[in-house]
Scaffold this motif. Structure first.
Motif, PDB file in Angstrom:
ATOM      1  N   ILE A   1       0.805  -1.221   0.000  1.00 12.13           N
ATOM      2  CA  ILE A   1       0.000   0.000   0.000  1.00 12.13           C
ATOM      3  C   ILE A   1       0.845   1.281   0.000  1.00 12.13           C
ATOM      4  O   ILE A   1       0.555   2.209  -0.769  1.00 12.13           O
ATOM      5  N   PRO A   2       1.912   1.410   0.826  1.00 10.87           N
ATOM      6  CA  PRO A   2       2.695   2.662   0.775  1.00 10.87           C
ATOM      7  C   PRO A   2       3.277   2.949  -0.606  1.00 10.87           C
ATOM      8  O   PRO A   2       3.361   4.109  -1.011  1.00 10.87           O
ATOM      9  N   PHE A   3       3.673   1.903  -1.347  1.00 10.79           N
ATOM     10  CA  PHE A   3       4.193   2.106  -2.694  1.00 10.79           C
ATOM     11  C   PHE A   3       3.089   2.622  -3.625  1.00 10.79           C
ATOM     12  O   PHE A   3       3.322   3.511  -4.445  1.00 10.79           O
ATOM     13  N   VAL A   4       1.890   2.047  -3.481  1.00 10.86           N
ATOM     14  CA  VAL A   4       0.775   2.456  -4.340  1.00 10.86           C
ATOM     15  C   VAL A   4       0.341   3.881  -4.014  1.00 10.86           C
ATOM     16  O   VAL A   4       0.076   4.685  -4.911  1.00 10.86           O
ATOM     17  N   VAL A   5       0.281   4.211  -2.724  1.00  9.37           N
ATOM     18  CA  VAL A   5      -0.138   5.552  -2.323  1.00  9.37           C
ATOM     19  C   VAL A   5       0.872   6.594  -2.814  1.00  9.37           C
ATOM     20  O   VAL A   5       0.504   7.599  -3.433  1.00  9.37           O
ATOM     21  N   ALA A   6       2.159   6.353  -2.532  1.00 11.05           N
ATOM     22  CA  ALA A   6       3.185   7.302  -2.963  1.00 11.05           C
ATOM     23  C   ALA A   6       3.197   7.437  -4.482  1.00 11.05           C
ATOM     24  O   ALA A   6       3.230   8.554  -5.024  1.00 11.05           O
TER      25      ALA A   6
END
Length: 453
Positions: A134-139
């Protein structure tokens, strides 16, 4: 008596801290000392030390993701989900207090086996991968949206800032999305040896067009292949050091790679392509029904398995880097439950306690941040009235978002990403869908709830 606890949920945002708060509150009421370590999206907080472990009677692991339990091996242990801690923290504490150190081995083994059957397995492995992804997708999604702010096609001009933002967000962060998902699914199954074949399989899935679905398959394949190899290969003690650094990564990567290329890759790519084409070619009526179903799923368990299934499906539609109508419907439907309840506590104050009215203020800020879990305390206190109300409100919002043909380029952030130009299409209609769903939820809640004395 001193107890220890660790809480961790797949997204590491709301459930992690709500479980910790519930355990601390229950322990205070029971006169028990407890230290709770949270493993959230920003890492480990309130970390448990060796001194804490020496002084403790038992430990409670309330987690839906893989948690390192090795340092607690000398303590009696209770394992549960974060939902168990939120809903019945007192019961967990009572069970932990009854454990005796002399029975540690047998009781922990039994509890582990029981929990593995009930709450672990494929869902936990998938959610572990999703939580790291999720952090990769959000960023990546926000960087792509910032690139779109200069114009939908501005990134095509090489050497410009929009092109750089697209390269960082779409070419790098999004490119890591599937390998990270696969790697940490395998990690959840087989620990660190699963990372190499999992990430290799995930990268291959991206390269051959199998995408998000292929990445999930690759992660499970890699994890179970590692377990098979570890159980099958027996080496002399002098050569055991070769297992983690040479034999396991080499053989598992080779097997996973060949299976992905020659067996799984083409069918998974075809399935991924069919799903993308189906979403792109949805007729108006079918799109509305899909939005309605996704809305119901987002509100049903507010961060639980069904909610996460809808969210994971929506994130998968962002894999191409293009804005997604499904993602827009899911985020709007996920914002509606806490916003609707917050509005209900404001317009029907006599139907809520003072504590609930204060919680309504917090629910508002959680709602605008797309944290559906803000509705959980109200649903837990009055499930028969609250859950149907928020499900209908979210279904209305999801259906309207699809009806209005809104698309969203980012997977999270709530209202804070909406002002970014081109992050969301048809911003006015999107806002209207959220407002209508919020009002529907509030009306249903205030109609069904009874007055409080």
């Amino acid at each position: 008596m001193k107890l220890l606890a660790v809480t961790s949920c797949p997204t590491g945002i709301a459930h992690t801290y709500m479980a910790a708060e519930a355990l601390q509150k229950a322990a205070k009421e029971m006169g028990v000392s407890i230290k709770v370590q949270t493993v959230g999206s920003i890492g480990v907080e309130n970390e448990i030390t060796n001194d804490d472990i020496r002084e403790a009677h038992a430990v409670i692991i309330a987690a839906d993701t893989k948690v390192d339990k090795s340092k607690f091996q000398e303590l009696p242990m209770i394992e549960a989900s974060v939902q168990d801690a939120i809903k019945d923290a007192k019961n967990l504490i009572e069970r932990a207090m009854k454990l005796e150190k002399k029975d540690f081995v047998d009781k922990v083994y039994e509890l582990k086996q029981e929990q593995k059957k009930k709450r672990k397995g494929a869902y936990q492995h998938l959610m572990t991968g999703v939580s790291y992804m999720i952090p990769f997708v959000v960023a990546g999604g926000i960087l792509i949206a910032l690139s779109f702010a200069f114009g939908i096609e501005a990134f095509k001009n090489q050497g410009t800032l929009p092109a750089a933002l697209m390269q960082i967000g779409g070419g790098s962060a999004f490119a890591l999305m599937v390998p990270i998902l696969s790697g940490y699914i395998a990690y959840s199954i087989a620990d660190r040896p699963g990372l190499v074949p999992g990430m290799v399989g995930g990268l291959l899935a991206s390269q051959i067009g199998a995408g998000f679905l292929g990445g999930i398959i690759a992660g499970f394949l890699a994890g179970y292949i590692i377990l098979f190899l570890k159980n099958s290969i027996k080496l002399p003690k002098t050569l055991e050091g070769l297992m983690p650094v040479l034999i396991l990564p080499l053989l598992s990567s080779l097997i996973v790679g060949l299976v992905m290329i020659y067996i799984i890759g083409k069918p998974a790519a075809a399935l991924n392509s069919s799903l993308s084409n189906w979403l792109q070619n949805l007729q108006q009526g079918s799109a509305i029904i899909l939005g309605l179903i996704l809305g119901l799923m987002m509100a049903f368990d507010m961060g639980g398995p069904i909610n996460k299934a809808a969210y994971t499906f929506a994130v998968g539609t962002l894999g191409t880097g293009e804005p997604s109508a499904v993602m827009a419907a899911v985020m709007a439907a996920g914002m509606t439950p806490p916003l609707g309840i917050a509005l209900a506590t404001f317009i029907a104050r006599n139907k809520f306690t003072k504590e609930e009215r204060e919680a309504g203020k917090a629910a508002f800020f959680l709602g605008i941040s797309f944290i559906t879990e803000g509705a959980i305390p109200f649903a837990a206190a009055d499930p028969l009235r609250i859950i149907p109300s928020i499900m209908i409100g979210s279904a209305v919002t999801g259906a309207l978002s699809m009806l209005f043909k809104v698309t969203l380029a980012v997977p999270h952030g709530g209202i804070f990403v909406l002002p970014i130009p081109n992050a969301v299409s048809r911003l006015g209609l999107y806002t209207l869908a959220i407002i209508i769903g919020t009002v529907v939820t509030a009306i249903l809640v205030t109609t069904l709830k009874q007055k409080r004395e």
